[in-house]
Design an enzyme around this catalytic site. Structure first.
Site, PDB file in Angstrom:
ATOM      1  N   LYS A   1      43.100  36.822  43.378  1.00  0.00           N
ATOM      2  CA  LYS A   1      42.566  37.769  44.354  1.00  0.00           C
ATOM      3  C   LYS A   1      43.628  37.967  45.431  1.00  0.00           C
ATOM      4  CE  LYS A   1      38.442  38.934  46.994  1.00  0.00           C
ATOM      5  NZ  LYS A   1      38.948  39.286  48.304  1.00  0.00           N
TER       6      LYS A   1
ATOM      7  N   PHE B   1      45.367  45.847  38.638  1.00  0.00           N
ATOM      8  CA  PHE B   1      44.525  45.004  37.788  1.00  0.00           C
ATOM      9  C   PHE B   1      43.644  45.799  36.837  1.00  0.00           C
ATOM     10  CE2 PHE B   1      42.859  44.849  42.228  1.00  0.00           C
ATOM     11  CZ  PHE B   1      41.745  45.697  42.076  1.00  0.00           C
TER      12      PHE B   1
ATOM     13  N   ARG C   1      28.625  47.632  43.031  1.00  0.00           N
ATOM     14  CA  ARG C   1      28.887  46.251  43.402  1.00  0.00           C
ATOM     15  C   ARG C   1      28.007  45.404  42.489  1.00  0.00           C
ATOM     16  NH1 ARG C   1      31.167  44.250  47.715  1.00  0.00           N
ATOM     17  NH2 ARG C   1      31.049  46.127  48.967  1.00  0.00           N
TER      18      ARG C   1
HETATM   19  P1  AMP Z   1      36.024  41.811  49.205  1.00  0.00           P
HETATM   20  O1  AMP Z   1      36.847  42.845  49.928  1.00  0.00           O
HETATM   21  O2  AMP Z   1      36.072  40.479  49.830  1.00  0.00           O
HETATM   22  O3  AMP Z   1      34.652  42.342  48.867  1.00  0.00           O
HETATM   23  O4  AMP Z   1      36.714  41.568  47.787  1.00  0.00           O
HETATM   24  C1  AMP Z   1      36.867  42.594  46.854  1.00  0.00           C
HETATM   25  C2  AMP Z   1      38.217  43.220  47.043  1.00  0.00           C
HETATM   26  O5  AMP Z   1      39.235  42.322  46.641  1.00  0.00           O
HETATM   27  C3  AMP Z   1      38.445  44.409  46.145  1.00  0.00           C
HETATM   28  O6  AMP Z   1      37.887  45.585  46.674  1.00  0.00           O
HETATM   29  C4  AMP Z   1      39.952  44.495  46.107  1.00  0.00           C
HETATM   30  O7  AMP Z   1      40.415  45.279  47.190  1.00  0.00           O
HETATM   31  C5  AMP Z   1      40.396  43.059  46.330  1.00  0.00           C
HETATM   32  N1  AMP Z   1      41.050  42.435  45.164  1.00  0.00           N
HETATM   33  C6  AMP Z   1      42.125  41.631  45.244  1.00  0.00           C
HETATM   34  N2  AMP Z   1      42.493  41.202  44.039  1.00  0.00           N
HETATM   35  C7  AMP Z   1      41.642  41.741  43.135  1.00  0.00           C
HETATM   36  C8  AMP Z   1      41.506  41.660  41.721  1.00  0.00           C
HETATM   37  N3  AMP Z   1      42.322  40.931  40.955  1.00  0.00           N
HETATM   38  N4  AMP Z   1      40.495  42.358  41.152  1.00  0.00           N
HETATM   39  C9  AMP Z   1      39.648  43.096  41.896  1.00  0.00           C
HETATM   40  N5  AMP Z   1      39.726  43.213  43.240  1.00  0.00           N
HETATM   41  C10 AMP Z   1      40.710  42.541  43.866  1.00  0.00           C
END
Ligand code: AMP
Length: 565
Positions: A261, A351, A431
């Site tokens: 991530k 990704f 989501r």
């Molecule tokens: P959050 O912003 O905490 O809801 O986490 C989801 C976000 O992580 C996604 O919208 C992406 O912007 C980010 N992200 C980073 N690495 C990845 C990955 N390998 N796959 C999907 N999302 C990722």
């Protein structure tokens, strides 16, 4: 369709609470708009957007670019000589909603630029005329454009009856709020034109244009909807993740796809080797000009049309990731991009692949999309881990392996891991449970550091991989190890703090006198034969040094036992 008819129906929808009734009302409205004499414009398209409070399709970058005060000014002018924008604002403060304010004035008959119409100021304004005028408002740019926008709006309000004014004001200020969301329009289109809601949904996902979907559903039915595809250059909504644990992911899917991530900003890349490369943010805003190195990367790497999903990360001179704030300094930047680029470099980590070489991949399983992504970015010789711009994906059913991937991700300076269902399709805007970010830690433990390992290579002079222990009646027992997943600076600080407490050394491994307390997070506590405490922390994370605590204040094995049960 007369705008008055639209306003009257919007009023009925506004007054209705039951979801199904709302769908029926919107469906009737769409049928009526579709039946109305079309003129030059398709009013069904317009009404499908207006009813959601949208003037333009979701994927379009166009905005009215008008602030509330310009709208108050237009309302005041249409309301008469004695009314000022300040009066409108006062009334807004009283009633709290711009629609009610606009509806409370009597418009019409005000002369001046833009007061076109049938002479008495009030005539039959149509939905198409409202759309045309709002497009002209959006198009007004440059010197004097704010005045021109106000003039155009004044012209519209001046032709409005009370109910029309109510919904025009709400539309202009993006405050429609009549309870019509995306799902309502989907169901209403399905109902109005006799097509399955899933097919409407798919068409909406690929096109991001409710107006077009409604028109295609009416004109070409199911077949027409099925033919709607992604278009390179037109953004789609990003698929989103929810929080989840490794344990649940493995229980649900048996095998999980695990990715790092990245702590950056979401970017959707649209590339056409014979045309343009465009980049869009998570909210589908065009950010192409702010990120020239990503455009250059695409131009150098991609040989075919592609839509890729990924994250843009800021990196330091050595290519190591920098915290998220640095990306923000680049994202959406409009001026001095070249200078900003000198200060902060960004790199992509793609990704997902939504489209490649004329084919849509949304409905293919994740693993196939990722293979396609890799084929697009790789040159056939470079090992996957060295392919620039590619986020790696591991398939595993082994929680220990996932833990190791997580530790590597942290070690490389990333946020942690994402867990994905390997067989899942790409669902724009959803989501769902198919993508999970490893759950943030709920509990923390204060553990004593009782051992460590010297690093390797560049980090040979730093201690890392710290052994964590908890208090027992007669000493300390280990419950896990944490690789810090933090910067070299932090490791240097921790080394300085711990080195004086080294008791013994065996190769890279050192025993430490219990002296320093770390606050750590974790996903869960497991029974473990590995550690003499009988317990192991799953996904331990370094959070902070508790320099306010002595080893005697650290958490006890008893607490671990309680937390586990
Ligand atoms: P959050 O912003 O905490 O809801 O986490 C989801 C976000 O992580 C996604 O919208 C992406 O912007 C980010 N992200 C980073 N690495 C990845 C990955 N390998 N796959 C999907 N999302 C990722």
């Amino acid at each position: 369709m007369e705008f008055a008819t639209f306003a009257a129906r919007a009023g009925e929808i506004d007054a209705e609470d039951a979801d199904l009734e709302i769908v029926d009302l919107v469906s009737d409205l769409l049928v009526a708009a579709g039946d109305a004499p079309a003129g030059d414009r398709d009013e069904l398209e317009i009404v499908s957007r207006f009813v959601q409070g949208r003037v333009f399709p979701a994927w379009e970058q166009t905005t009215l670019d008008i602030g509330p005060s310009a709208c108050y000014e237009a309302i005041a002018r249409a309301a008469g000589r004695n009314v000022t924008a300040a009066d409108v604002e006062d009334r807004l403060a009283e009633v709290g909603e711009i629609g009610a304010v606009a509806a409370s004035y009597e418009f019409g008959g005000q002369r001046g630029l833009g007061a076109f119409g049938a002479g008495n100021g009030v005539d039959d304004l149509t939905v198409a005329e409202v759309a045309d005028t709002l497009e002209a408002v959006a198009a007004a740019e440059g010197a004097g454009s704010q005045d021109r926008k106000v003039d155009l709006l004044f012209g519209l309000f001046n032709r409005c009856e009370s109910e029309e004014a109510r919904y025009l004001a709400r539309l202009v200020l993006s405050e429609m709020r009549i309870g019509v969301g995306e799902g309502t329009v989907r169901d209403a289109v399905a109902d109005a034109f006799g097509v399955p809601a899933e097919d409407v949904e798919r068409a909406l996902q690929v096109s991001n244009d409710y107006g077009r979907v409604a028109r295609v559903a009416r004109e070409a039915g199911l077949e027409g909807l099925a033919e709607m595809d992604l278009e390179v250059g037109r953004p789609v909504q990003a698929m989103l993740a929810q929080a989840g644990t490794v344990t649940d992911a493995l229980a649900d899917w048996e095998t999980a796809a695990v990715e790092w991530k990245y702590d950056g900003a979401r970017v959707q890349l649209h590339h056409d080797p014979t045309g343009e490369t465009r980049l869009f943010s998570r909210n589908m805003e065009d950010v192409t000009n702010a990120l020239p190195e990503i455009v250059e990367f695409a131009e150098e790497t991609l040989e075919t049309t592609a839509i890729l999903d990924g994250e843009v990360v800021a990196v330091d001179d050595g290519g190591e990731p920098l915290p998220f704030q640095n990306v923000l300094r680049r994202f959406r930047r409009k001026h001095d991009v070249a200078r900003a680029r000198e200060d902060v470099t960004v790199r992509p980590a793609f990704f997902d692949c939504l489209h490649a070489d004329g084919e849509d991949y949304l409905e293919r399983p994740l693993t196939e999309r990722h293979d396609r992504l890799e084929a697009l970015l790789a040159d056939g010789e470079t090992a996957p881990e060295a392919v620039e711009g590619l986020s790696l994906l591991w398939l595993t059913d082994d929680a220990d392996e996932i833990e190791a991937i997580d530790a590597d991700a942290l070690e490389a300076g990333h946020e942690g891991i994402m867990l994905k269902d390997p067989g899942s399709t790409y669902s724009p805007g959803r989501r769902g449970k198919h993508w999970r970010k490893r759950k943030p830690d709920v509990e923390t433990l204060d553990c004593v550091v009782t051992g460590a390992e010297w690093g390797e290579g560049r980090r040979a002079t730093y201690l890392g991989t710290f052994e964590l222990s908890v208090r027992t009646d007669d000493g300390f027992e280990p419950v896990g190890k944490v690789a810090t997943g933090i910067t070299d600076e932090r490791l240097a600080e921790l080394t300085e703090l711990l080195e004086p407490h080294i008791l013994a050394q065996d190769g890279q491994e050192v025993d430490l006198e219990p002296a320093v307390v770390f606050e750590v997070g974790y996903e869960e506590i497991q029974r473990s034969p590995t550690y003499s405490s009988g317990f192991a922390l799953r996904f331990p994370r370094f959070l902070a040094v508790r320099d306010d605590k002595e080893p005697a204040d650290a958490d006890s094995l008893e607490r671990v036992r309680t937390l586990r049960s």
